[in-house]
Design a protein around this motif. Structure first.
Motif, PDB file in Angstrom:
ATOM      1  N   SER A 158       0.824  -1.206   0.000  1.00 29.96           N
ATOM      2  CA  SER A 158       0.000   0.000   0.000  1.00 29.96           C
ATOM      3  C   SER A 158       0.864   1.266   0.000  1.00 29.96           C
ATOM      4  O   SER A 158       0.575   2.229  -0.715  1.00 29.96           O
ATOM      5  CB  SER A 158      -0.925  -0.007   1.218  1.00 29.96           C
ATOM      6  OG  SER A 158      -1.677   1.182   1.293  1.00 29.96           O
ATOM      7  N   VAL A 159       1.937   1.237   0.781  1.00 28.82           N
ATOM      8  CA  VAL A 159       2.832   2.398   0.832  1.00 28.82           C
ATOM      9  C   VAL A 159       3.530   2.590  -0.518  1.00 28.82           C
ATOM     10  O   VAL A 159       3.681   3.722  -1.005  1.00 28.82           O
ATOM     11  CB  VAL A 159       3.872   2.231   1.963  1.00 28.82           C
ATOM     12  CG1 VAL A 159       4.887   3.369   1.933  1.00 28.82           C
ATOM     13  CG2 VAL A 159       3.174   2.191   3.313  1.00 28.82           C
ATOM     14  N   ILE A 160       3.960   1.485  -1.138  1.00 27.62           N
ATOM     15  CA  ILE A 160       4.616   1.573  -2.444  1.00 27.62           C
ATOM     16  C   ILE A 160       3.664   2.155  -3.479  1.00 27.62           C
ATOM     17  O   ILE A 160       4.045   3.008  -4.289  1.00 27.62           O
ATOM     18  CB  ILE A 160       5.120   0.186  -2.881  1.00 27.62           C
ATOM     19  CG1 ILE A 160       6.270  -0.268  -1.987  1.00 27.62           C
ATOM     20  CG2 ILE A 160       5.573   0.207  -4.339  1.00 27.62           C
ATOM     21  CD1 ILE A 160       6.735  -1.684  -2.252  1.00 27.62           C
ATOM     22  N   TYR A 187      13.685   6.025 -10.579  1.00 25.65           N
ATOM     23  CA  TYR A 187      13.051   5.800  -9.275  1.00 25.65           C
ATOM     24  C   TYR A 187      11.644   5.248  -9.456  1.00 25.65           C
ATOM     25  O   TYR A 187      11.231   4.307  -8.769  1.00 25.65           O
ATOM     26  CB  TYR A 187      13.019   7.110  -8.494  1.00 25.65           C
ATOM     27  CG  TYR A 187      12.301   7.014  -7.162  1.00 25.65           C
ATOM     28  CD1 TYR A 187      12.737   6.121  -6.180  1.00 25.65           C
ATOM     29  CD2 TYR A 187      11.191   7.807  -6.887  1.00 25.65           C
ATOM     30  CE1 TYR A 187      12.084   6.035  -4.963  1.00 25.65           C
ATOM     31  CE2 TYR A 187      10.531   7.717  -5.678  1.00 25.65           C
ATOM     32  CZ  TYR A 187      10.986   6.832  -4.720  1.00 25.65           C
ATOM     33  OH  TYR A 187      10.331   6.731  -3.512  1.00 25.65           O
ATOM     34  N   LEU A 188      10.898   5.819 -10.412  1.00 25.32           N
ATOM     35  CA  LEU A 188       9.546   5.331 -10.674  1.00 25.32           C
ATOM     36  C   LEU A 188       9.586   3.901 -11.204  1.00 25.32           C
ATOM     37  O   LEU A 188       8.760   3.058 -10.808  1.00 25.32           O
ATOM     38  CB  LEU A 188       8.848   6.247 -11.671  1.00 25.32           C
ATOM     39  CG  LEU A 188       7.394   5.915 -12.016  1.00 25.32           C
ATOM     40  CD1 LEU A 188       6.536   5.866 -10.771  1.00 25.32           C
ATOM     41  CD2 LEU A 188       6.838   6.926 -13.010  1.00 25.32           C
ATOM     42  N   LEU A 189      10.536   3.599 -12.080  1.00 25.52           N
ATOM     43  CA  LEU A 189      10.682   2.238 -12.596  1.00 25.52           C
ATOM     44  C   LEU A 189      11.020   1.267 -11.465  1.00 25.52           C
ATOM     45  O   LEU A 189      10.490   0.143 -11.409  1.00 25.52           O
ATOM     46  CB  LEU A 189      11.778   2.209 -13.666  1.00 25.52           C
ATOM     47  CG  LEU A 189      12.101   0.842 -14.281  1.00 25.52           C
ATOM     48  CD1 LEU A 189      10.890   0.279 -15.004  1.00 25.52           C
ATOM     49  CD2 LEU A 189      13.294   0.961 -15.232  1.00 25.52           C
ATOM     50  N   TRP A 190      11.878   1.681 -10.570  1.00 28.43           N
ATOM     51  CA  TRP A 190      12.254   0.846  -9.415  1.00 28.43           C
ATOM     52  C   TRP A 190      11.044   0.575  -8.521  1.00 28.43           C
ATOM     53  O   TRP A 190      10.839  -0.555  -8.061  1.00 28.43           O
ATOM     54  CB  TRP A 190      13.358   1.554  -8.648  1.00 28.43           C
ATOM     55  CG  TRP A 190      13.807   0.859  -7.403  1.00 28.43           C
ATOM     56  CD1 TRP A 190      14.688  -0.183  -7.312  1.00 28.43           C
ATOM     57  CD2 TRP A 190      13.409   1.177  -6.070  1.00 28.43           C
ATOM     58  NE1 TRP A 190      14.850  -0.538  -6.000  1.00 28.43           N
ATOM     59  CE2 TRP A 190      14.086   0.276  -5.217  1.00 28.43           C
ATOM     60  CE3 TRP A 190      12.564   2.129  -5.510  1.00 28.43           C
ATOM     61  CZ2 TRP A 190      13.938   0.305  -3.834  1.00 28.43           C
ATOM     62  CZ3 TRP A 190      12.408   2.156  -4.132  1.00 28.43           C
ATOM     63  CH2 TRP A 190      13.089   1.251  -3.309  1.00 28.43           C
ATOM     64  N   LEU A 191      10.229   1.600  -8.288  1.00 31.25           N
ATOM     65  CA  LEU A 191       9.022   1.413  -7.467  1.00 31.25           C
ATOM     66  C   LEU A 191       8.070   0.407  -8.118  1.00 31.25           C
ATOM     67  O   LEU A 191       7.480  -0.437  -7.424  1.00 31.25           O
ATOM     68  CB  LEU A 191       8.308   2.749  -7.273  1.00 31.25           C
ATOM     69  CG  LEU A 191       8.933   3.747  -6.301  1.00 31.25           C
ATOM     70  CD1 LEU A 191       8.188   5.083  -6.370  1.00 31.25           C
ATOM     71  CD2 LEU A 191       8.903   3.212  -4.873  1.00 31.25           C
ATOM     72  N   TYR A 218       6.885  -7.267  -7.431  1.00 32.23           N
ATOM     73  CA  TYR A 218       7.417  -8.335  -6.564  1.00 32.23           C
ATOM     74  C   TYR A 218       6.465  -8.629  -5.415  1.00 32.23           C
ATOM     75  O   TYR A 218       6.152  -9.799  -5.128  1.00 32.23           O
ATOM     76  CB  TYR A 218       8.793  -7.926  -6.034  1.00 32.23           C
ATOM     77  CG  TYR A 218       9.324  -8.879  -5.000  1.00 32.23           C
ATOM     78  CD1 TYR A 218       9.989 -10.043  -5.393  1.00 32.23           C
ATOM     79  CD2 TYR A 218       9.170  -8.636  -3.646  1.00 32.23           C
ATOM     80  CE1 TYR A 218      10.463 -10.938  -4.453  1.00 32.23           C
ATOM     81  CE2 TYR A 218       9.642  -9.526  -2.698  1.00 32.23           C
ATOM     82  CZ  TYR A 218      10.286 -10.673  -3.107  1.00 32.23           C
ATOM     83  OH  TYR A 218      10.754 -11.555  -2.163  1.00 32.23           O
ATOM     84  N   PHE A 219       5.994  -7.599  -4.730  1.00 30.38           N
ATOM     85  CA  PHE A 219       5.176  -7.821  -3.544  1.00 30.38           C
ATOM     86  C   PHE A 219       3.732  -8.208  -3.889  1.00 30.38           C
ATOM     87  O   PHE A 219       2.996  -8.644  -3.017  1.00 30.38           O
ATOM     88  CB  PHE A 219       5.183  -6.564  -2.656  1.00 30.38           C
ATOM     89  CG  PHE A 219       6.462  -6.395  -1.898  1.00 30.38           C
ATOM     90  CD1 PHE A 219       6.729  -7.182  -0.794  1.00 30.38           C
ATOM     91  CD2 PHE A 219       7.408  -5.468  -2.294  1.00 30.38           C
ATOM     92  CE1 PHE A 219       7.930  -7.051  -0.101  1.00 30.38           C
ATOM     93  CE2 PHE A 219       8.600  -5.321  -1.606  1.00 30.38           C
ATOM     94  CZ  PHE A 219       8.857  -6.115  -0.511  1.00 30.38           C
ATOM     95  N   LYS A 220       3.340  -8.058  -5.151  1.00 30.27           N
ATOM     96  CA  LYS A 220       2.017  -8.519  -5.560  1.00 30.27           C
ATOM     97  C   LYS A 220       1.979 -10.019  -5.816  1.00 30.27           C
ATOM     98  O   LYS A 220       0.895 -10.609  -5.887  1.00 30.27           O
ATOM     99  CB  LYS A 220       1.566  -7.779  -6.821  1.00 30.27           C
ATOM    100  CG  LYS A 220       1.108  -6.355  -6.585  1.00 30.27           C
ATOM    101  CD  LYS A 220       0.660  -5.687  -7.878  1.00 30.27           C
ATOM    102  CE  LYS A 220      -0.580  -6.352  -8.434  1.00 30.27           C
ATOM    103  NZ  LYS A 220      -1.065  -5.665  -9.653  1.00 30.27           N
ATOM    104  N   GLN A 221       3.126 -10.639  -5.964  1.00 31.81           N
ATOM    105  CA  GLN A 221       3.163 -12.077  -6.259  1.00 31.81           C
ATOM    106  C   GLN A 221       2.693 -12.901  -5.062  1.00 31.81           C
ATOM    107  O   GLN A 221       2.918 -12.548  -3.929  1.00 31.81           O
ATOM    108  CB  GLN A 221       4.581 -12.498  -6.645  1.00 31.81           C
ATOM    109  CG  GLN A 221       5.062 -11.880  -7.955  1.00 31.81           C
ATOM    110  CD  GLN A 221       6.480 -12.302  -8.301  1.00 31.81           C
ATOM    111  OE1 GLN A 221       7.151 -12.941  -7.526  1.00 31.81           O
ATOM    112  NE2 GLN A 221       6.918 -11.915  -9.491  1.00 31.81           N
TER     113      GLN A 221
END
Length: 263
Positions: free
Chosen positions: A67-69, A250-254, A260-263
């Motif tokens: 959520s924060v990301i 930075y946006l691409l990294w986010l 990753y965390f949606k998996q």
């Protein structure tokens, strides 16, 4: 004798009846014993849970981080820097190579047979929001030390540069520079002959600290770079370009973190 024969015939005729009665009674008792077992068998049994390959529920901490990301992505997308297209200055002498996902860009040109390459790295930004780290020093220096700091320049954003100049298969001249707005500082320089031996290259002498050189020699090297295009025109453009690239990366990294965390 006739009475005995009649009794025998009665006994013989009654035997099948007794056997059938006994068999019927035994069958009834057997059926009575089996009825509870049949009832148990007919009773609905709990269903076995099949094995599932579905992933376990995501931990709450991962959901909070996701959520924060997503909030940070929304904020970054609202900024203008990430999709800004830099206008290349007229007569800009370098060809720019910028690969997505990298932390540097490469500029190349040819100058009188020399191959010149500049690698510009991510900028060190000064936004004006940094805490005043010199406050304690200023408080301690109220008795006279403040005069020594009066000539110091305020912090400025900068871009690290590595400039290499080669002539065919000859030696390589390498400058390590820091580009500020309207100014390029040379931090060090070295000249080497590529040997293909990494160990030998690592221990090669890289020359003295640039600031220890004679001032006339320092000015001559600055003029040497300026003639080859490492000038305020180039460095000011690189400042804007690298700041915008930093926002894009930075946006691409986010977004990669989100995937990753949606998996």
């Amino acid at each position: 004798m006739a009475l005995f024969a009649a009794a025998r015939r009665a006994a013989v005729s009654a035997a099948p009846l007794l056997l059938r009665a006994s068999a019927s009674s035994g069958a009834n008792r057997g059926a009575a014993l089996l009825r509870p077992l049949a009832a148990v068998a007919a009773r609905p049994q709990p269903r076995a849970m099949p094995f599932s390959s579905a992933p376990a529920t995501r931990p709450s901490s991962d959901a909070e981080l996701l959520s924060v990301i997503e909030s940070e992505i929304k904020y970054a997308e609202d900024c203008d820097d990430h999709d800004r297209v830099e206008e290349i200055p007229e007569n800009f002498p370098f060809k720019i190579t910028d690969e997505k996902g990298t932390n540097a860009v490469t500029l190349k040109r040819t100058y009188h047979g020399e191959q010149i390459e500049i690698v510009a790295h991510m900028p060190s930004l000064v936004t004006g929001d940094e805490p005043d780290h010199d406050r304690d020093v200023e408080e301690k220096g109220e008795e006279g030390d403040s005069d020594d700091d009066a000539g110091e320049k305020p912090p400025q954003s900068s871009v690290p540069l590595t400039v290499t100049i080669t002539k065919g298969d000859g030696p390589v001249l390498e400058f390590t520079c820091t580009a500020y707005p309207d100014e390029v500082l040379i931090d060090s320089l070295s000249v080497s002959q590529p040997s293909g031996d990494d160990e030998a290259d690592l221990i090669a002498y890289e020359g003295p600290d640039f600031n220890d050189l004679d001032e006339n020699l320092q000015r001559a090297f600055h003029k040497y770079l300026e003639l080859r295009g490492i000038s305020p025109l180039t460095t000011n453009f690189l400042h804007e370009y690298m700041i915008n690239k930093d926002s894009r990366e930075y946006l691409l990294w986010l977004r990669k973190m989100k995937d990753y965390f949606k998996q």
